[in-house]
Scaffold this active site. Structure first.
Site, PDB file in Angstrom:
ATOM      1  N   GLU A 209       0.811  -1.229   0.000  1.00  0.00           N
ATOM      2  CA  GLU A 209       0.000   0.000   0.000  1.00  0.00           C
ATOM      3  C   GLU A 209       0.838   1.270   0.000  1.00  0.00           C
ATOM      4  O   GLU A 209       1.703   1.470   0.857  1.00  0.00           O
ATOM      5  CB  GLU A 209      -0.937   0.020   1.216  1.00  0.00           C
ATOM      6  CG  GLU A 209      -1.859   1.233   1.240  1.00  0.00           C
ATOM      7  CD  GLU A 209      -3.017   1.100   2.208  1.00  0.00           C
ATOM      8  OE1 GLU A 209      -3.705   2.104   2.440  1.00  0.00           O
ATOM      9  OE2 GLU A 209      -3.232  -0.003   2.744  1.00  0.00           O
ATOM     10  N   LYS A 225      -8.585  -1.370   1.012  1.00  0.00           N
ATOM     11  CA  LYS A 225      -9.619  -1.738   1.984  1.00  0.00           C
ATOM     12  C   LYS A 225     -10.551  -2.733   1.314  1.00  0.00           C
ATOM     13  O   LYS A 225     -11.149  -2.438   0.285  1.00  0.00           O
ATOM     14  CB  LYS A 225     -10.388  -0.488   2.427  1.00  0.00           C
ATOM     15  CG  LYS A 225     -11.349  -0.696   3.575  1.00  0.00           C
ATOM     16  CD  LYS A 225     -10.638  -1.159   4.828  1.00  0.00           C
ATOM     17  CE  LYS A 225      -9.690  -0.134   5.390  1.00  0.00           C
ATOM     18  NZ  LYS A 225      -9.026  -0.595   6.630  1.00  0.00           N
TER      19      LYS A 225
END
Length: 397
Positions: A209, A225
């Site tokens: 990420e 997410k």
């Protein structure tokens, strides 16, 4: 706060720089020339300290809207930067939460590197004497599930919309942890795979990420997410899940708001929404949000706006951090912070999910997930375990 200057650097062993985001062509021809360690008890603003320390050593990032240039023949190349989640909360004036279970690990590390004509040998291989004991979790599955229910109750009261909960586990070890931590970089999808270490501590990252990077003149963040097993059925389920999409869009909106604080007016945009990508044996949903930096935007203001990352805190961010501080039994240590590279022309920081750290006695690992009203406690416990499983297996090998 500790600082080390060039008078002690030449005595350090030459090793290949394995910091995420470091220029690939320079990694074997760098030498450490200065280092800053800071912990919350030292006081001051960590974001401002980082920017001033970098500037004092030839890396001026007081206006990210101006393009920089990397000169492989210049003395300075760039610097590793690590900022803990606790330091990010502290800089916001919010409780940093419970104490870290790995207190030898600083909350801010800046390591400056210069080019050298003495190429370093490759990273040393893992040694056969490495041994890892059983993992001990900081909370039981029942306690984790109870914390999920507590977040759901806070959502029902209107205190928060979403909160990320993170668990911790530790295991005793014998041997040198650094070669084993370095192996995390080989995990599939580890965009920010790499290591950083200092006296009495080391951390290894396998994060996919992007917390924040500067790419083609724009600030970029890529929140992740939403998780499912990396099977065809898991991918279909993730794409069809209204709960996962709602949770994801909420964090995208939070990241848009964070970037808007430091962006040129009207320049924030969502370049990609809910793209499904693979990390190890999991599918994860990722979006890309970008913005043009405001004129005169410095590194310190950027760190204060983006740290800790929205995908590992929740919405609203300050309220979510208060829930985290109240519910998580131990601090996040090396997890959920920022790790990467800052250079004259380069800023690329990953979010330290899928990250392990070693102190002098134990390895530490953090994993969790975002909680919404629709969250099922048992499923959230299982998701955190699934994220930790590949790292646990590799560290024990």
């Amino acid at each position: 706060m500790t600082r080390k200057g060039p008078d002690v650097v030449e005595a350090l062993p030459q090793v290949e720089v394995d910091v995420p985001g470091a220029p690939p062509g320079c990694r074997r021809r760098l030498i450490e020339t200065a280092r800053l360690h800071w912990s919350i008890g030292d006081g001051g603003d960590p974001a401002d300290l980082a920017q001033r320390f970098l500037a004092a050593h030839g890396i001026t990032r007081d206006d990210l809207s101006r393009p920089g240039r990397h000169d492989p023949d210049a003395a300075v190349c760039g610097a590793a930067l690590y900022l803990s989640a606790a330091a990010g909360a502290y800089a916001l004036g919010v409780s940093p939460g419970a104490p870290s279970p790995a207190p030898t690990l600083p909350d801010l590390v800046v390591v400056v590197y210069h080019h050298t004509d003495r190429p370093a040998p490759p990273l040393r291989p893992a040694l056969a004497r490495w041994r890892l004991g059983p993992w001990r979790d900081s909370w039981t599955p029942a306690a984790h599930a109870a914390a999920v229910d507590a977040v759901r109750a806070a959502i029902a009261r209107g205190d928060v919309y979403q909160t990320n909960l993170v668990g911790h586990a530790a295991a005793a070890y014998t041997g040198d942890p650094l070669p084993t931590l370095a192996r995390l970089a080989a995990l599939p999808g580890a965009r920010y795979g790499g290591t950083l270490h200092g006296p009495g501590w080391a951390l290894g990252c396998a994060s996919p990420e992007t917390l924040v990077a500067v790419e083609r003149g724009r600030l970029v963040t890529r929140p992740i997410k939403g998780t499912r097993p990396a099977t065809p059925a898991g991918r279909r389920d993730l794409l069809a899940s209204a709960k996962e999409r709602a949770e994801h869009v909420m964090i995208v909106d939070l990241e848009r708001n964070d970037l808007a604080q430091v962006a040129r007016t009207g320049s924030v945009r969502v370049d990609e929404l809910f793209a499904v990508r693979r990390w190890c044996d999991l599918w994860q949903a990722e979006s890309t949000v970008s913005a043009a930096p405001a004129d005169g935007l410095g590194l310190a203001d950027l760190l204060r706006a983006l740290c800790p990352g929205g995908s590992v805190t929740g919405a609203p961010k300050r309220a979510a951090l208060a829930r985290i501080a109240a519910l998580e039994p131990v601090g996040r240590g090396a997890g959920m912070g920022a790790l990467g590279w800052v250079g004259p022309d380069r800023l690329d920081l990953g979010l330290t999910i899928r990250t392990a750290a070693a102190d002098g006695r134990r390895l530490h690992l953090w994993a969790g997930g975002g909680i919404t009203w629709d969250s099922d406690p048992a499923a959230e416990v299982a998701e955190a375990a699934a994220k930790a499983a590949p790292i646990r297996a590799l560290l024990a090998a």
